[in-house]
Design an enzyme around this catalytic site. Structure first.
Site, PDB file in Angstrom:
ATOM      1  N   GLU A 128      26.958 -24.114  20.413  1.00 40.50           N
ATOM      2  CA  GLU A 128      28.423 -23.890  21.263  1.00 40.50           C
ATOM      3  C   GLU A 128      27.388 -23.806  22.849  1.00 40.50           C
ATOM      4  O   GLU A 128      27.103 -23.040  23.930  1.00 40.50           O
ATOM      5  CB  GLU A 128      28.796 -22.817  21.368  1.00 40.50           C
ATOM      6  CG  GLU A 128      30.171 -21.934  21.953  1.00 40.50           C
ATOM      7  CD  GLU A 128      30.938 -20.471  21.434  1.00 40.50           C
ATOM      8  OE1 GLU A 128      32.115 -20.278  21.983  1.00 40.50           O
ATOM      9  OE2 GLU A 128      30.241 -20.129  20.001  1.00 40.50           O
ATOM     10  N   THR A 147      26.176 -15.434  29.018  1.00 42.00           N
ATOM     11  CA  THR A 147      25.328 -14.242  28.440  1.00 42.00           C
ATOM     12  C   THR A 147      23.959 -14.083  30.307  1.00 42.00           C
ATOM     13  O   THR A 147      24.393 -12.750  30.137  1.00 42.00           O
ATOM     14  CB  THR A 147      24.392 -14.297  27.318  1.00 42.00           C
ATOM     15  OG1 THR A 147      25.102 -15.090  26.608  1.00 42.00           O
ATOM     16  CG2 THR A 147      23.836 -13.156  26.595  1.00 42.00           C
ATOM     17  N   LYS A 151      25.524  -8.790   3.401  1.00 41.53           N
ATOM     18  CA  LYS A 151      26.114 -10.216   3.484  1.00 41.53           C
ATOM     19  C   LYS A 151      27.684  -9.711   3.582  1.00 41.53           C
ATOM     20  O   LYS A 151      28.404 -10.965   2.872  1.00 41.53           O
ATOM     21  CB  LYS A 151      25.590 -11.174   2.778  1.00 41.53           C
ATOM     22  CG  LYS A 151      23.757 -11.479   3.104  1.00 41.53           C
ATOM     23  CD  LYS A 151      22.979 -12.700   2.349  1.00 41.53           C
ATOM     24  CE  LYS A 151      21.642 -12.414   2.733  1.00 41.53           C
ATOM     25  NZ  LYS A 151      21.110 -11.331   2.287  1.00 41.53           N
ATOM     26  N   ASP A 210      17.659 -13.244   9.678  1.00 42.69           N
ATOM     27  CA  ASP A 210      18.362 -13.971   7.825  1.00 42.69           C
ATOM     28  C   ASP A 210      20.369 -14.652   8.702  1.00 42.69           C
ATOM     29  O   ASP A 210      20.192 -13.555   8.844  1.00 42.69           O
ATOM     30  CB  ASP A 210      18.618 -13.545   6.692  1.00 42.69           C
ATOM     31  CG  ASP A 210      19.733 -14.146   5.597  1.00 42.69           C
ATOM     32  OD1 ASP A 210      20.275 -14.914   5.434  1.00 42.69           O
ATOM     33  OD2 ASP A 210      19.403 -13.358   5.113  1.00 42.69           O
ATOM     34  N   HIS A 225      40.326 -23.456  32.873  1.00 42.89           N
ATOM     35  CA  HIS A 225      39.811 -24.191  31.856  1.00 42.89           C
ATOM     36  C   HIS A 225      39.912 -25.256  32.340  1.00 42.89           C
ATOM     37  O   HIS A 225      39.154 -26.993  31.664  1.00 42.89           O
ATOM     38  CB  HIS A 225      39.795 -24.403  30.711  1.00 42.89           C
ATOM     39  CG  HIS A 225      39.326 -25.006  29.587  1.00 42.89           C
ATOM     40  ND1 HIS A 225      37.990 -25.005  29.223  1.00 42.89           N
ATOM     41  CD2 HIS A 225      40.173 -26.057  28.411  1.00 42.89           C
ATOM     42  CE1 HIS A 225      38.336 -25.567  28.436  1.00 42.89           C
ATOM     43  NE2 HIS A 225      38.577 -26.371  28.144  1.00 42.89           N
TER      44      HIS A 225
END
Length: 1130
Positions: free
Chosen positions: A792, A799, A926, A1002, A1098
């Site tokens: 992405e 960040t 999960k 994981d 944008h």
């Protein structure tokens, strides 16, 4: 300049500054590095040689002291040894030449007293004669004094303990030439107070006349008793202030020992390093004592006992501690840089020691030189009373201590680093095995994490000093080293009695050392002051020059006259029981010479046994000496991609894989397969066998493995290549998978040995994923670059912008509120009553303790923290919560759960219990669940940052109040309206998933790990933002963390593998990093959303002409931020 002449103890920390080393420092450091390098190259040789030299020295000490008294006991035969009694005497002269003052003179043998009134003054002490249960001591008139002896009683001198002592005393003076006759006459004094009429009566027996009646055992006991008696006499005749000072000195010395052990414990060694420092100090003392006595400087036990405590306290153990800290620090630094350095620049254990000596060696030598110079000045001074002799000895002790520090002790540090490496290797391997990884993969991973790197071989052995050993040999190695040293010395000590006394002449080097244990000269005024006063009055009145020899006090003990049994003892032969033979042999009563002792059957067997043990020990030690650490000569090679497994260095035979080679028949290929020689077949032949079902697709790696033909990496890579072709040519799917064989999916240059049996099956390649870094981001005072693997766009950039704002406010602060992985099995019962009974039992103290003990027995890391139960009909759900060290821990905890349930069913009365599933979704794993949100799972972390208002406006292009309102309306109210569980955030999952992929976690556990609530408030015009994440499930060992790329990212964060001292710290630190990264991502996205111009920004600044993917709030937010930045710059 003056500061450098002060020892390290007296210099302040500010006085140390980094300057360019001068010529002298370079030369001294070079010599020290050369000496330590040679010592560390052969560590076993160094330790054995130094230990044997020290053993020889102290054997000489004991041979001339303890066992001399044992040998001499056979010559006493109940007679008084006058020379022994006179040892320690002092001569005092009184006359006109001394102005009628007592003057202490040298020994009796070196003086001529012709024409002088030479008297002897002796004191008899009768032990326990004043106690109620003992007989009364004889009066002076009751002594059997010979008629030709003119012994006269004089007043005795009381000592410090006389007021409460049970001993009584008599003092006599007589001409010195009558002393032998007088002492022989009074060696036994009748006990006139005894009421015994029949049989043998007790007598007061002189201490020197008791030895031979007791055999060898009695002689040794006599020596010990004499030593203790001498010590007590010394205390009795000492001044109170002297006793106080010496007591404080010994207390301070022992406090120095305790401080040494605590200092070494802080450096990571509980016992061995501190013990070897003490051994090194003892060796230095023995060598210094040997040299001092050889040079003719008189040393005695009294001088040593008074001076050594203050020498230990003054010098201390600071230098070994400083060197140890420097070596361990250098080793840690080199280990941390090992992952970043190329194979040609990898540091070794010796490099760490050399680095430490380069940093601290010159300063340590300088301190030694200053201290030795001060002691030399004391030895050259004219101060009497033993100061000069002790300073001379202390200077030699420090010299040898310095030599041993850079030889013996650096060798010990070299062994310590090697053992530390083995411990890290074994700990990591066992942790991986407990997490479900196969032994072979775990061994490969542990080997790739070793420092220094060792060749990875497929065995359960590890390397020590360049030799492969089993892991269980580490503890045995330490025990054999220490036990071997003790055994050698025990054999040395035990064989001393078998040596002829004339052997001492063969060791001239040790001839003077035994004098150390000679009796210390007494203080005549403390022992016989009153008697000397009486003699003084008589000599002064007669104007007669007088010399008085003050004999040390002689003790008497009330017992049966053992001297009469001496003759019987002499007549004993070897015909009696073996025990008496052996004791007599040890005491030296039967042995006339070494040859005669060998003739005895019992003694000869004992000597043969000792010799056998010595040969076995020497064989082991000198076989181990061939394990010397040798540095391999590594030729410089051009930079190339580094592969952790170095098996490819081995050359393998070439095999013909040319597709034009005529193919073998199917029968021939099957024969190769049955003979386990399938690796010799061509690729096409192997593909044909697989398509026909002869080789299962999952077994290709095992089939290809042949260490004689190719390395495991090459074999596994070939297996992946063949599997791709098999998948592409499978008839059922070839229409859509036909392009796989020649597709752009990469498969070469990858270490599949770490994947096989651990991460993935039926491997056909690997997927490259873009990897970026966000930051740097300051977390708890430490800056990190955050690795993020994502497809992405602008996620990393977003960040990074948040990290910049957080850093401007001082960085993020994190708090760990919980650490415990969970597993929730489901068990069933026949009836509800039984299920309820089981729930009550588990919730009780008894049930909890039994299950905890069973659970903890399955792992060194897993420790059960909490049990939570829930009942649904006849089904009981039990949620186990436990620590798992640095592993994520699902496999580890599953083993513990199985064990606990087995114990509950078989030993606790619940044999009707059925385990439905070891995972009953009560974990919950999960899946989004309120139980994880409330009770936590994995690591629970809260991260916070305070962003100044001006930074919010300048960097984030937003406003504090706008951000607070947006967070409330979007993250809190909006998520509540949607009925979210743990989703009260903007996009925590984006950052969590990217970091998980980059660090080998994981990815499926992103579901619960991304549970997060973001809170913001206006704090005095500044933005206070925090994220609370109760279930971050991460680990730094096991799973995908063993892969090379992922482990490199963990290395970049400083959390790779298991924490060396506190298991679990690395995983907890990784969780803090994840939470802080989420904090940065939340701040940046919310700021962009609060700007209010997302769509316009944008559209204006989208760099893609054609739409390639659906835009996300993140891309829009970061684009808006870029647009605002560009607008402001214009």
């Amino acid at each position: 300049m003056a500061t450098s002449l002060i020892t390290r103890k007296l210099r302040s920390a500010e006085a140390t500054n980094d300057v360019e080393p001068g010529w002298l420092k370079r030369q001294v450091t070079g010599v020290l590095q050369s000496i330590s390098s040679h010592a560390c190259q052969h560590p076993i040789h160094t330790i054995v040689v130094i230990a044997l030299l020290a053993s020889t020295t102290y054997v000489g000490l004991l041979e001339g002291s303890l066992f001399d008294s044992v040998r001499n006991s056979r010559n006493i035969a109940g007679q008084v040894d006058v020379d022994t009694l006179l040892q320690g005497s002092r001569n005092l002269r009184l006359g006109e030449s001394t102005s009628w003052k007592w003057q202490v003179e040298d020994s009796l043998a070196s003086q001529d007293y012709t024409g002088v009134n030479h008297l002897a003054l002796t004191t008899f002490i009768f032990s326990d004669s004043l106690s109620k249960s003992s007989s009364i001591a004889p009066a002076a008139t009751e002594l059997p004094i010979p008629s030709n002896a003119s012994a006269q009683p004089v007043p005795f001198t009381p000592n410090l303990f006389s007021p409460f002592s049970h001993d009584s005393s008599l003092a006599f003076t007589l001409p010195f030439d009558q002393v032998p006759q007088f002492l022989k006459a009074v060696q036994e004094i009748p006990d006139t107070s005894s009421d015994e009429d029949d049989g043998e009566q007790k007598k007061w027996i002189m201490r020197a006349a008791r030895g031979s009646a007791y055999g060898s055992g009695g002689a040794i006991k006599l020596w010990l008793a004499d030593a203790w008696g001498s010590f007590v006499d010394l205390i009795k005749h000492a001044e109170t202030i002297d006793i106080v000072i010496m007591t404080l000195g010994y207390l301070s010395m022992h406090l120095s020992f305790v401080s040494l052990f605590f200092s070494m414990r802080r450096l990571g060694s509980n016992f061995w390093l501190a013990a070897t420092v003490l051994f090194s100090g003892v060796f230095a003392f023995l060598f210094g004592l040997l040299v001092t006595t050889k040079l003719g400087v008189p040393i005695n036990v009294l001088l040593l006992s008074e001076g050594l405590p203050f020498l230990v306290v003054t010098i201390g153990f600071e230098k070994p501690i400083i060197l140890t800290r420097a070596v361990l620090t250098a080793a840690a630094d080199n280990r941390g840089r090992a992952g970043q350095a190329s194979s040609s620049t990898t540091k070794s254990i010796q490099d760490s020691i050399q680095t430490a000596i380069k940093e601290q060696g010159f300063e340590i030598i300088r301190d030694y030189c200053i201290e030795i110079a001060i002691l030399i000045a004391g030895a050259a001074s004219g101060v009497q009373g033993g100061l000069r002799q002790f300073c001379f000895l202390a200077a030699w002790i420090l010299f040898f201590d310095c030599v041993l520090l850079f030889t013996f002790y650096t060798t010990i540090l070299c062994i310590k680093l090697e053992i530390n490496r083995i411990k890290r290797h074994i700990t990591l391997r066992k942790a991986l095995e407990e997490d479900g990884i196969t032994h072979r993969v775990a061994e490969n991973v542990a080997s790739s994490n070793d420092w220094p790197l060792t060749e990875s071989e497929s065995s359960n052995k590890t390397s020590i000093f360049g030799r492969k050993l089993r892991s269980s040999s580490v503890r045995r190695f330490k025990i054999l080293m220490v036990g071997g040293f003790v055994l050698v010395n025990v054999v040395n000590l035990s064989t001393i009695p078998f040596r002829d006394s004339s052997q001492g002449a063969g060791l001239p080097l040790l001839s003077r050392v035994s004098n150390v244990f000679a009796p210390t000269p007494i203080d005549p005024f403390k022992v016989a002051e009153n008697g000397l006063d009486s003699i003084y009055v008589s000599a002064k009145s007669q104007m007669m020059e007088t010399v008085v020899t003050v004999i040390p006090p002689i003790k008497y003990k009330l017992e049966y006259p053992s001297v009469y049994y001496a003759a019987l003892g002499e007549s004993r032969t070897f015909d009696i029981e073996y025990t008496d033979q052996f004791l007599d042999a040890v005491g030296g009563r039967v042995i006339e010479s070494l040859l005669k002792s060998i003739e005895d059957p019992i003694i000869s067997k004992w000597i043969i046994a000792a010799l056998t043990l010595s040969i076995i020990l020497n064989g082991y030690l000198f076989n181990a000496a061939r394990w010397s650490i040798k540095e391999p000569e590594v030729a410089p090679v051009p930079a190339a991609p580094t592969v952790a497994v170095v098996e490819a260095k081995k050359e393998y035979p070439k095999i013909d894989l040319n597709p034009d080679t005529p193919k073998r028949s199917l029968e021939e290929c099957e024969a190769f397969l049955k003979e386990k020689r399938a690796a010799y077949l061509s690729d096409e032949e192997l593909i044909e066998l697989s398509l026909r079902g002869k080789i299962p697709g999952y077994a290709l790696e095992k089939t290809m493995e042949n260490e004689d033909l190719m390395s495991r990496v090459d074999a596994f890579t070939r297996a992946v290549k063949i599997r791709r072709a098999v998948v592409a040519r499978t008839p059922a799917t070839s229409a859509i998978t036909g392009s796989l064989e020649c597709s752009k999916l990469p498969y070469k240059d990858y270490n599949y040995t770490l994947v096989h049996g651990a991460c993935c099956e039926n491997v056909i390649g690997y997927l490259p994923l873009p990897l970026g870094v966000a930051g740097p981001l300051t977390i708890d005072g430490q800056s990190y670059f955050i690795p993020m693997a994502t497809t992405e766009g602008v996620l990393v950039a977003s960040t990074s912008r948040g990290a910049k704002a957080i850093n401007a406010g001082g960085g993020a602060v994190t708090v760990l509120t919980g650490d415990g992985m969970t597993r929730g099995p489901c068990v069933g019962f026949p009836t509800l009553a039984r299920a309820a009974a089981a729930k009550v039992w588990i919730d009780s103290e008894e049930g909890r303790s039994i299950l905890t003990a069973a659970f903890n027995s399955t792992s060194r890391f897993a420790r059960l923290q909490h049990l939570k139960t829930a009942l649904a009909g006849t089904y009981l759900y039990i949620r186990f919560k436990t620590t798992t060290g640095d592993a994520m821990g699902m496999n580890m905890i599953s083993k513990g759960v199985e064990k606990a349930l087995h114990v509950m069913a078989t030993e606790c009365g619940f044999d009707d219990m059925a385990t439905i599933s070891v995972s009953g979704n009560f974990c919950t794993d999960k899946k989004a669940a309120a139980i994880n949100w409330i009770d936590g799972r994995g690591k629970s972390v809260v991260a916070e940052a305070i962003i100044p208002g001006d930074v919010v406006r300048s960097v984030l292009k937003s406003d504090v109040n706008a951000l607070v309102e947006l967070n409330t309306s979007k993250n809190l109210i909006g998520s509540a309206m949607a009925g979210s569980v743990g989703g009260f955030n903007a996009h925590a999952s984006n950052i969590v998933t990217a970091v998980f992929l980059a660090t080998g976690q994981d990815p499926a556990q992103n579901v619960e790990s991304s549970s997060c609530i973001t809170t913001m408030r206006n704090l005095n015009g500044n933005l206070q933002i925090a994220v609370s994440m109760p279930s971050i499930e991460v680990g730094t060992i096991g799973g995908g963390t063993i892969l090379e790329a992922q482990s490199a990212m963990l290395d970049m964060l400083g959390v790779r593998g298991s924490h060396p001292t506190n298991p679990g710290d690395n995983a907890r630190q990784l969780a803090r990093i994840v939470a802080a990264a989420v904090l940065a991502g939340e701040l940046s996205l919310c700021s962009a959303l609060a700007a209010g111009h997302l769509v316009r920004a944008h559209m204006a600044h989208n760099r893609s002409a054609a739409t390639t993917r659906t835009s996300t709030p993140v891309s829009a937010a970061v684009s808006a931020a870029r647009g605002l930045t560009m607008s402001s710059s214009e």
